[in-house]
Motif scaffolding. Structure first.
Motif, PDB file in Angstrom:
ATOM      1  N   PHE A 453      17.071  22.474  28.259  1.00  0.00           N
ATOM      2  CA  PHE A 453      15.790  23.181  28.218  1.00  0.00           C
ATOM      3  C   PHE A 453      15.519  23.956  29.507  1.00  0.00           C
ATOM      4  N   GLY A 454      16.414  23.823  30.470  1.00  0.00           N
ATOM      5  CA  GLY A 454      16.222  24.510  31.745  1.00  0.00           C
ATOM      6  C   GLY A 454      15.606  23.629  32.809  1.00  0.00           C
ATOM      7  N   TYR A 455      15.388  22.355  32.485  1.00  0.00           N
ATOM      8  CA  TYR A 455      14.779  21.408  33.419  1.00  0.00           C
ATOM      9  C   TYR A 455      15.066  19.992  32.912  1.00  0.00           C
ATOM     10  N   PRO A 456      15.018  18.988  33.790  1.00  0.00           N
ATOM     11  CA  PRO A 456      15.158  17.607  33.317  1.00  0.00           C
ATOM     12  C   PRO A 456      13.936  17.215  32.499  1.00  0.00           C
ATOM     13  N   CYS A 457      14.125  16.342  31.511  1.00  0.00           N
ATOM     14  CA  CYS A 457      13.051  15.961  30.594  1.00  0.00           C
ATOM     15  C   CYS A 457      12.706  14.480  30.754  1.00  0.00           C
ATOM     16  N   PHE A 458      11.429  14.186  30.610  1.00  0.00           N
ATOM     17  CA  PHE A 458      10.917  12.849  30.853  1.00  0.00           C
ATOM     18  C   PHE A 458       9.958  12.434  29.738  1.00  0.00           C
ATOM     19  N   MET A 459      10.058  11.192  29.304  1.00  0.00           N
ATOM     20  CA  MET A 459       8.946  10.583  28.610  1.00  0.00           C
ATOM     21  C   MET A 459       7.897  10.216  29.659  1.00  0.00           C
ATOM     22  N   PRO A 460       6.642  10.014  29.264  1.00  0.00           N
ATOM     23  CA  PRO A 460       5.636   9.632  30.259  1.00  0.00           C
ATOM     24  C   PRO A 460       6.088   8.400  31.035  1.00  0.00           C
ATOM     25  N   ARG A 461       5.998   8.485  32.354  1.00  0.00           N
ATOM     26  CA  ARG A 461       6.448   7.370  33.192  1.00  0.00           C
ATOM     27  C   ARG A 461       5.613   6.117  32.923  1.00  0.00           C
ATOM     28  N   GLU A 462       4.319   6.290  32.763  1.00  0.00           N
ATOM     29  CA  GLU A 462       3.415   5.169  32.537  1.00  0.00           C
ATOM     30  C   GLU A 462       2.371   5.564  31.505  1.00  0.00           C
ATOM     31  N   ILE A 463       2.063   4.656  30.605  1.00  0.00           N
ATOM     32  CA  ILE A 463       1.058   4.886  29.564  1.00  0.00           C
ATOM     33  C   ILE A 463       0.049   3.750  29.614  1.00  0.00           C
ATOM     34  N   LEU A 464      -1.225   4.116  29.694  1.00  0.00           N
ATOM     35  CA  LEU A 464      -2.307   3.139  29.665  1.00  0.00           C
ATOM     36  C   LEU A 464      -3.192   3.437  28.462  1.00  0.00           C
ATOM     37  N   ILE A 465      -3.311   2.466  27.558  1.00  0.00           N
ATOM     38  CA  ILE A 465      -4.231   2.575  26.432  1.00  0.00           C
ATOM     39  C   ILE A 465      -5.286   1.494  26.612  1.00  0.00           C
ATOM     40  N   ASP A 466      -6.503   1.918  26.858  1.00  0.00           N
ATOM     41  CA  ASP A 466      -7.599   0.990  27.114  1.00  0.00           C
ATOM     42  C   ASP A 466      -8.748   1.320  26.164  1.00  0.00           C
ATOM     43  N   GLY A 467      -8.658   0.774  24.957  1.00  0.00           N
ATOM     44  CA  GLY A 467      -9.679   1.041  23.951  1.00  0.00           C
ATOM     45  C   GLY A 467      -9.237   2.128  22.987  1.00  0.00           C
ATOM     46  N   PRO A 499      24.462  14.904  27.435  1.00  0.00           N
ATOM     47  CA  PRO A 499      24.686  15.700  28.642  1.00  0.00           C
ATOM     48  C   PRO A 499      23.398  16.062  29.380  1.00  0.00           C
ATOM     49  N   PHE A 500      22.260  15.997  28.677  1.00  0.00           N
ATOM     50  CA  PHE A 500      20.980  16.309  29.299  1.00  0.00           C
ATOM     51  C   PHE A 500      20.032  15.136  29.055  1.00  0.00           C
ATOM     52  N   PRO A 501      20.172  14.075  29.824  1.00  0.00           N
ATOM     53  CA  PRO A 501      19.487  12.809  29.529  1.00  0.00           C
ATOM     54  C   PRO A 501      17.966  12.960  29.489  1.00  0.00           C
ATOM     55  N   TYR A 502      17.375  12.125  28.659  1.00  0.00           N
ATOM     56  CA  TYR A 502      15.928  12.061  28.499  1.00  0.00           C
ATOM     57  C   TYR A 502      15.466  10.755  29.131  1.00  0.00           C
ATOM     58  N   ARG A 503      14.732  10.867  30.223  1.00  0.00           N
ATOM     59  CA  ARG A 503      14.315   9.663  30.931  1.00  0.00           C
ATOM     60  C   ARG A 503      13.190   8.977  30.159  1.00  0.00           C
ATOM     61  N   LEU A 504      13.343   7.683  29.905  1.00  0.00           N
ATOM     62  CA  LEU A 504      12.436   6.965  29.019  1.00  0.00           C
ATOM     63  C   LEU A 504      11.249   6.377  29.779  1.00  0.00           C
ATOM     64  N   THR A 505      10.231   6.012  29.017  1.00  0.00           N
ATOM     65  CA  THR A 505       9.024   5.428  29.587  1.00  0.00           C
ATOM     66  C   THR A 505       9.337   4.112  30.299  1.00  0.00           C
ATOM     67  N   GLU A 506       8.705   3.915  31.451  1.00  0.00           N
ATOM     68  CA  GLU A 506       8.964   2.721  32.253  1.00  0.00           C
ATOM     69  C   GLU A 506       7.951   1.611  31.986  1.00  0.00           C
ATOM     70  N   ARG A 507       6.689   1.965  31.713  1.00  0.00           N
ATOM     71  CA  ARG A 507       5.674   0.923  31.613  1.00  0.00           C
ATOM     72  C   ARG A 507       4.584   1.330  30.628  1.00  0.00           C
ATOM     73  N   VAL A 508       4.153   0.361  29.807  1.00  0.00           N
ATOM     74  CA  VAL A 508       3.048   0.553  28.870  1.00  0.00           C
ATOM     75  C   VAL A 508       2.054  -0.581  29.066  1.00  0.00           C
ATOM     76  N   THR A 509       0.772  -0.224  29.196  1.00  0.00           N
ATOM     77  CA  THR A 509      -0.282  -1.220  29.316  1.00  0.00           C
ATOM     78  C   THR A 509      -1.265  -1.021  28.164  1.00  0.00           C
ATOM     79  N   LEU A 510      -1.513  -2.113  27.413  1.00  0.00           N
ATOM     80  CA  LEU A 510      -2.375  -2.046  26.233  1.00  0.00           C
ATOM     81  C   LEU A 510      -3.571  -2.974  26.406  1.00  0.00           C
TER      82      LEU A 510
END
Length: 539
Positions: A453-467, A499-510
């Motif tokens: 895509f022309g840049y490295p790709c990431f899933m959200p590093r951290e996700i917080l769902i509070d309500g 060849p173009f890795p997708y970095r996965l989410t590291e932490r989820v808080t629910l």
């Protein structure tokens, strides 16, 4: 420079001669205010002496306001006169101005009160469909300076402009946002926009590293906010036929001026048929900073189809709102009808923006195509069937809102489903697909690591769902509950090369996540991905 000479010569004339000389120079002012390719002509001379101690009216330049006569030439000249004399413009209350087929553009550089006036735009037969009807712009001349290098998240430059500037930098040797899918392309030039303050500080997160900068554009920012107020605009839609590709229409209001507020404007669309081509945004905000749309009413456009870049049929739709290369773009109290009408295209699209705020709005969609960075905030709002879409980096916050998309959040797969940063969802309600019986996925992400895509790709590093309440009372048979994520790499086996890795989410808080169906949240249909997630559930 030309405006400075204009005012200098005007001041040197005897008082009784100034008005006539100014009127003869109105055409010069019109042409100065126009971008390349925009055409204007001098309207009829004023029907009476135009005072310079109060608002300018369209009627003073020959506008009729009966909905039949073409009032566009008079409107063009009225704004040119107002710009030359630094006067506000005021439409006649209750008038109906017809904006005809001619290739004319009115340049707005002063406050304009359209009030309760109506404006009719008939796009069934026009001279040039690519020209805007109005352009809101500054009369300040561009500033020239050099920037040779720039690094990601840089906060200061050794440049001191004479006033705060909106700045755009570009490296034409690097391509980014190389789109994948039916609308595939070879990307766009690497670029950033930001505010450069007089003391050299930067506002707006720099997204890329620039070892080479091939172009710098700097537009000084007016300190005073220009206000457009009111106006009821009705567009009779175009009926253009074209089998392949897109042929975007303008016939709109373009905002290029930093520090501009549009308040209380209404736009309706009528006369859509089975054929037509898309619009690039009736309110189109481009290449500026600090723009607010407040209490505006907009309309979703009918969805058409065309043949895309991959040679296959694709959906084709229009935006009523668009933002491109805008720093600090704010929508407050903006609304539309029929937000769950799936025959209508999502109402807004944005590219290369910094800091977006949507507050107290009701819209069918909020969508960022080619990136937003900094803060992307949805607050106290309702989004319809086309949902919330994002690509970019920073902090994406959704709070006290109701969403109706197929997913609560879609990270656009055609641009790598990348969000480099944090996602916060707080005190929200999600009704999947406006209540249709589907399998719900809170976050839709898709990237199998096979595309550059022309840049490295990431899933959200951290996700917080509070309500979060997931209203999944309507669901398919054999339903076992919603998923937090889709399967990000689809059917690709775990051993497949990426060849173009997708970095996965590291932490989820629910915390306080409930479903109407009573079913529990599942993490992902991809068992290996689900097992890799670090999930913390709070009381």
């Amino acid at each position: 420079m030309l405006f400075a000479n204009f005012h200098h010569r005007l001041a040197a004339l005897p008082t009784g001669s100034r008005r006539g000389w100014a009127l003869r120079c109105t055409l010069i002012v019109v042409l100065l205010g126009l971008q390349a390719g925009v055409v204007a002509v001098l309207a009829a001379a004023p029907k009476r002496a135009v005072p310079t101690n109060g608002p300018v009216t369209y009627e003073a330049f020959g506008a009729v306001g009966n909905g039949v006569a073409d009032d566009l030439p008079a409107i063009v000249e009225a704004h040119a006169f107002a710009n030359a004399h630094n006067l506000p413009v005021q439409a006649r209350p209750g008038a109906t101005y017809h904006l005809g087929r001619r290739a004319l553009t009115a340049i707005i550089a002063t406050d304009t009160d359209w009030g309760t006036a109506h404006f009719l735009i008939d796009d069934t037969d026009v001279e040039n469909h690519r020209l805007p009807l109005f352009v809101v712009r500054s009369l300040l001349e561009p500033v020239k300076f050099s920037i040779t290098r720039l690094t990601r998240d840089q906060r200061r430059l050794d440049v001191r402009p004479p006033r705060d500037c909106w700045v755009r930098v570009e490296n034409n040797r690097q391509r980014v946002y190389i789109r994948r899918g039916l609308n595939q392309n070879d990307g766009t030039t690497q670029r950033d926009c930001f505010i450069l303050r007089r003391d050299g500080t930067i506002e707006g997160d720099i997204d890329w590293n620039y070892d080479t900068i091939t172009r710098v554009e700097a537009r000084p920012m007016d300190e005073r906010t220009l206000v457009l107020k009111g106006g009821i605009f009705t567009t009779t839609a175009n009926r253009m036929k074209q089998e392949k590709g897109y042929n975007y229409w303008a016939r709109n209001i373009v905002i290029n001026r930093s520090n501009t507020t549009v308040t209380g404007l209404t736009h309706h669309v009528v006369g859509e048929t089975d054929v037509g081509h898309p619009y690039s945004g009736f309110l189109a905000v481009n290449s500026c900073a600090n723009v607010t749309l407040r209490n505006c009413f907009v309309t979703g456009h009918k969805t058409y189809t065309t043949i895309g870049a991959a040679g296959k049929p694709v959906s084709m739709g229009s935006y009523d709102l668009s933002a491109n290369e805008v720093v600090n773009f704010t929508l407050i109290g903006c609304r539309m009808d029929n937000i769950c009408d799936t025959t209508r295209w999502g109402v807004i699209g944005a590219n290369f923006c910094k800091n977006i705020l949507l507050e107290n709005c009701t819209l069918s969609r909020m969508d960022v195509h080619q990136g937003v960075s900094g803060a992307y905030t949805i607050r106290n709002s309702t989004l319809g069937h086309a949902g919330l879409n994002a690509i970019g980096r920073g902090t994406l916050t959704v709070e006290n809102s109701t969403l109706n998309g197929h997913s609560l959040l879609t990270l656009r797969g055609d641009y790598g489903s990348t969000w480099e940063g944090t996602i916060v969802i707080r005190n929200c309600r999600w009704i999947p697909a406006c209540g249709a019986p589907i399998q719900p996925y809170v976050i839709n992400a898709s990237n199998d690591g096979q595309h550059d895509f022309g840049y490295p790709c990431f899933m959200p590093r951290e996700i917080l769902i509070d309500g979060l309440i997931i209203d999944d009372r309507q669901h398919p048979k054999d339903y076992a509950g919603p998923y937090l994520f889709t399967d990000p790499d689809g059917s690709a086996p775990p051993t497949a090369a990426r060849p173009f890795p997708y970095r996965l989410t590291e932490r989820v808080t629910l915390r306080k996540l409930t479903t109407t169906s009573g079913q529990k949240l599942r993490l992902s249909p991809d068992a290996a991905f689900a097992a890799s997630l670090r999930v913390t559930e709070l009381d």
